[in-house]
Design a protein around this motif. Structure first.
Motif, PDB file in Angstrom:
ATOM      1  N   ALA A 105      25.436  17.275 -24.193  1.00  0.00           N
ATOM      2  CA  ALA A 105      25.123  15.898 -23.792  1.00  0.00           C
ATOM      3  C   ALA A 105      26.277  15.323 -22.983  1.00  0.00           C
ATOM      4  CB  ALA A 105      24.846  15.036 -25.022  1.00  0.00           C
ATOM      5  N   VAL A 106      25.945  14.713 -21.853  1.00  0.00           N
ATOM      6  CA  VAL A 106      26.955  14.205 -20.916  1.00  0.00           C
ATOM      7  C   VAL A 106      26.797  12.702 -20.754  1.00  0.00           C
ATOM      8  CG1 VAL A 106      27.886  14.395 -18.574  1.00  0.00           C
ATOM      9  CG2 VAL A 106      26.822  16.400 -19.660  1.00  0.00           C
ATOM     10  N   THR A 107      27.889  11.967 -20.965  1.00  0.00           N
ATOM     11  CA  THR A 107      27.872  10.538 -20.669  1.00  0.00           C
ATOM     12  C   THR A 107      29.148  10.159 -19.922  1.00  0.00           C
ATOM     13  OG1 THR A 107      27.284   8.371 -21.584  1.00  0.00           O
ATOM     14  CG2 THR A 107      28.957   9.620 -22.788  1.00  0.00           C
ATOM     15  N   GLY A 108      29.255   8.881 -19.559  1.00  0.00           N
ATOM     16  CA  GLY A 108      30.381   8.392 -18.766  1.00  0.00           C
ATOM     17  C   GLY A 108      29.871   7.327 -17.820  1.00  0.00           C
ATOM     18  N   VAL A 153      20.586  20.569 -21.589  1.00  0.00           N
ATOM     19  CA  VAL A 153      21.671  19.781 -21.007  1.00  0.00           C
ATOM     20  C   VAL A 153      21.092  18.407 -20.697  1.00  0.00           C
ATOM     21  CG1 VAL A 153      23.478  19.674 -19.258  1.00  0.00           C
ATOM     22  CG2 VAL A 153      22.570  21.897 -19.964  1.00  0.00           C
ATOM     23  N   LEU A 154      21.659  17.368 -21.331  1.00  0.00           N
ATOM     24  CA  LEU A 154      21.102  16.026 -21.252  1.00  0.00           C
ATOM     25  C   LEU A 154      22.093  15.044 -20.640  1.00  0.00           C
ATOM     26  CD1 LEU A 154      19.541  15.714 -24.842  1.00  0.00           C
ATOM     27  CD2 LEU A 154      18.459  16.619 -22.760  1.00  0.00           C
ATOM     28  N   GLU A 155      21.634  14.288 -19.660  1.00  0.00           N
ATOM     29  CA  GLU A 155      22.389  13.127 -19.183  1.00  0.00           C
ATOM     30  C   GLU A 155      22.028  11.954 -20.087  1.00  0.00           C
ATOM     31  OE1 GLU A 155      22.294   9.865 -15.631  1.00  0.00           O
ATOM     32  OE2 GLU A 155      21.863  11.940 -15.058  1.00  0.00           O
ATOM     33  N   LEU A 175      32.949  11.600 -19.576  1.00  0.00           N
ATOM     34  CA  LEU A 175      33.645  11.884 -18.321  1.00  0.00           C
ATOM     35  C   LEU A 175      34.684  10.841 -17.954  1.00  0.00           C
ATOM     36  CD1 LEU A 175      30.546  13.013 -16.235  1.00  0.00           C
ATOM     37  CD2 LEU A 175      32.173  14.465 -17.465  1.00  0.00           C
ATOM     38  N   ASN A 176      34.370   9.570 -18.173  1.00  0.00           N
ATOM     39  CA  ASN A 176      35.253   8.479 -17.765  1.00  0.00           C
ATOM     40  C   ASN A 176      34.656   7.173 -18.262  1.00  0.00           C
ATOM     41  OD1 ASN A 176      33.190   7.686 -15.725  1.00  0.00           O
ATOM     42  ND2 ASN A 176      33.899   9.546 -14.701  1.00  0.00           N
ATOM     43  N   ARG A 198      29.671   6.752 -28.943  1.00  0.00           N
ATOM     44  CA  ARG A 198      28.694   7.124 -29.973  1.00  0.00           C
ATOM     45  C   ARG A 198      28.144   8.536 -29.750  1.00  0.00           C
ATOM     46  NH1 ARG A 198      24.194   3.245 -31.848  1.00  0.00           N
ATOM     47  NH2 ARG A 198      24.407   4.664 -33.613  1.00  0.00           N
ATOM     48  N   ILE A 199      28.352   9.087 -28.562  1.00  0.00           N
ATOM     49  CA  ILE A 199      27.889  10.442 -28.282  1.00  0.00           C
ATOM     50  C   ILE A 199      28.513  11.452 -29.249  1.00  0.00           C
ATOM     51  CG2 ILE A 199      29.675  11.104 -26.586  1.00  0.00           C
ATOM     52  CD1 ILE A 199      27.345  12.279 -24.884  1.00  0.00           C
ATOM     53  N   ALA A 200      29.682  11.098 -29.802  1.00  0.00           N
ATOM     54  CA  ALA A 200      30.411  12.031 -30.680  1.00  0.00           C
ATOM     55  C   ALA A 200      30.364  11.628 -32.149  1.00  0.00           C
ATOM     56  CB  ALA A 200      31.870  12.133 -30.217  1.00  0.00           C
ATOM     57  N   GLU A 201      29.731  10.518 -32.491  1.00  0.00           N
ATOM     58  CA  GLU A 201      29.894   9.982 -33.843  1.00  0.00           C
ATOM     59  C   GLU A 201      29.275  10.855 -34.937  1.00  0.00           C
ATOM     60  OE1 GLU A 201      28.218   6.048 -33.886  1.00  0.00           O
ATOM     61  OE2 GLU A 201      26.249   6.743 -34.482  1.00  0.00           O
TER      62      GLU A 201
END
Length: 445
Positions: A105-108, A153-155, A175-176, A198-201
């Motif tokens: 999962a990718v965020t930023g 693979v999720l945005e 990412l940032n 929260r992506i990592a919680e």
């Protein structure tokens, strides 16, 4: 269990379809008009739905509500749902409950689409069984219903992360962080940043969290938050091991084995894309993809549409479509990667932008500013006296006409708007498509 899906777009219809496939009692409600292609899916699969209205009484009888990320969390209906204590989830949360696949999962704030697509390309290029979804491509939920992928693979946006409970990626990437969507977070930058984290919680110590060591807000929050996943940094400023970094000439990935590659071999241009390539390479290495396969993927990846997309070059002037740059930080990266004088098209729906971040870049690189929006006053007032050539336009046709008249050989005309598109366009894609259409019409006359 009664499932209600709010929103009849790609994610909502996908979630309703998955619920139907799992034998759940599902009802979809959209306050707007549902597109024919989505209505056809609902009708063909006997999924009950309404459009142009929300039947609140029925909605509030649900056991589980799946919300489109486009519905503001401050909306009256959402407030009432929360008051009743009904479980409220995003599509990514809902779909993840029905798959055992490993999720990346990718965020930023910026680079999500490019990095998500790049990781997907790396996995696909290595013949892995992988799906692409989230804020990009086909509905994650519909893929879970119909396709048996081993990896997804999720945005993932902050709006989707606002509505998770158990979502747990195998690999998460932040990412940032920059000030974006603050109107949805009480104009509080930290509140927005915490939504991203929260992506990592829910991750555990057998998961991985890839983060940007050069990002000040990320580092500040990392000191305070308890993240159980293995943390792997990437940096453009310092050597990190384990992790990934770059110098003037090469990128380096230091894990169990080492991987390096010349920057001029990367298919993507710009410093921000070096960072994106580092992050994607780390994900590839975690999944034991060979250095040679990653190198090949980084060389062959095609840039995402509407993100620093070269449209054409005529009479020595390049036209670049960066319509996806909907915040100041994204425009910063675009302007930073420009090599020569730039005619900058900017404007739209302001989301609380602070243009001081790009003031110096604009002074150095921009020869003319063309404002494109219904209300350009804030941009004009900020750059008045700092740039001699500022134009006020309210249509893409007019913006391109002026661009063509002021751009000289060796210049670049860059659409990198800093703002949302909804004053003049249906979406950033619509804005980018209109830019390309006008450019290709006008420059070939």
């Amino acid at each position: 269990m009664k499932i209600v899906v709010l929103g009849g777009g790609e994610s909502g219809v996908g979630a309703a379809y998955l619920a139907m496939k799992k034998g759940l009692d599902v009802f979809l409600s959209d306050k707007g008009i549902i597109k024919d292609e989505y209505k056809a899916i609902l009708t063909e699969n006997n999924i009950e739905f309404e459009e142009g209205n929300h039947d609140e009484e029925r909605i509030l009888q649900a056991d589980w509500i799946i919300k489109s990320p486009g519905i503001p969390k401050k909306a009256d209906l959402i407030v009432r749902i929360n008051e009743k204590g009904i479980r409220l989830s995003s599509e990514i949360e809902f779909a993840s409950e029905f798959t055992s696949a490993k999720i990346i999962a990718v965020t930023g704030s910026n680079g999500k689409t490019t990095t998500t697509s790049l990781i997907y390309h790396i996995l696909k290029n290595d013949n892995m069984n992988v799906g692409l979804g989230g804020n990009i491509g086909k509905s994650f939920a519909k893929q879970v219903a119909d396709e048996n992928h081993e990896y997804y693979v999720l945005e993932v946006s902050s709006f989707q992360l606002d509505d998770i409970q158990n979502f747990r990626p195998y690999i998460s990437l932040l990412l940032n962080l920059s000030q974006d969507h603050l109107d949805q977070y009480n104009y509080n930058y930290e509140e927005y940043a915490l939504a991203k984290f929260r992506i990592a919680e829910n991750q555990e110590n057998d998961n991985f969290f890839i983060y940007n060591r050069d990002d000040e807000m990320s580092l500040n929050l990392l000191e305070r938050l308890e993240i159980k996943a293995k943390k792997l940094p990437f940096s453009l400023k310092e050597k990190v091991k384990p992790g990934a970094y770059a110098d003037e000439d090469k990128i380096y990935v230091k894990m169990q084995d080492h991987f390096s590659m010349k920057i001029d071999e990367l298919s993507l241009i710009g410093k921000h894309n070096i960072a994106n390539s580092l992050a994607a390479s780390l994900a590839g290495k975690i999944l034991n993809i060979t250095s040679e396969s990653i190198r090949n993927s980084l060389m062959t990846f095609q840039a995402v549409e509407h993100r620093l997309e070269l449209v054409t070059e005529v009479d020595g002037v390049k036209y670049i479509n960066d319509s996806k740059a909907t915040n100041v930080n994204a425009a910063y990266y675009a302007l930073e990667s420009m090599k020569g004088p730039t005619v900058w098209i900017v404007g739209g729906v302001d989301k609380g932008n602070d243009y001081t971040e790009i003031e110096d870049l604009v002074k150095r690189k921009v020869s003319a500013i063309i404002c494109l929006g219904l209300d350009n006053e804030k941009i004009i007032n900020f750059f008045q006296g700092k740039k001699d050539h500022i134009y006020d336009t309210s249509s893409m046709e007019e913006a391109i006409k002026i661009s063509r008249s002021v751009a000289q050989k060796g210049d670049t005309v860059l659409l990198s708007p800093c703002c949302a598109s909804f004053d003049l366009f249906n979406s950033y894609e619509d804005r980018g498509d209109q830019f390309k259409k006008e450019v290709l019409q006008k420059v070939t006359i």
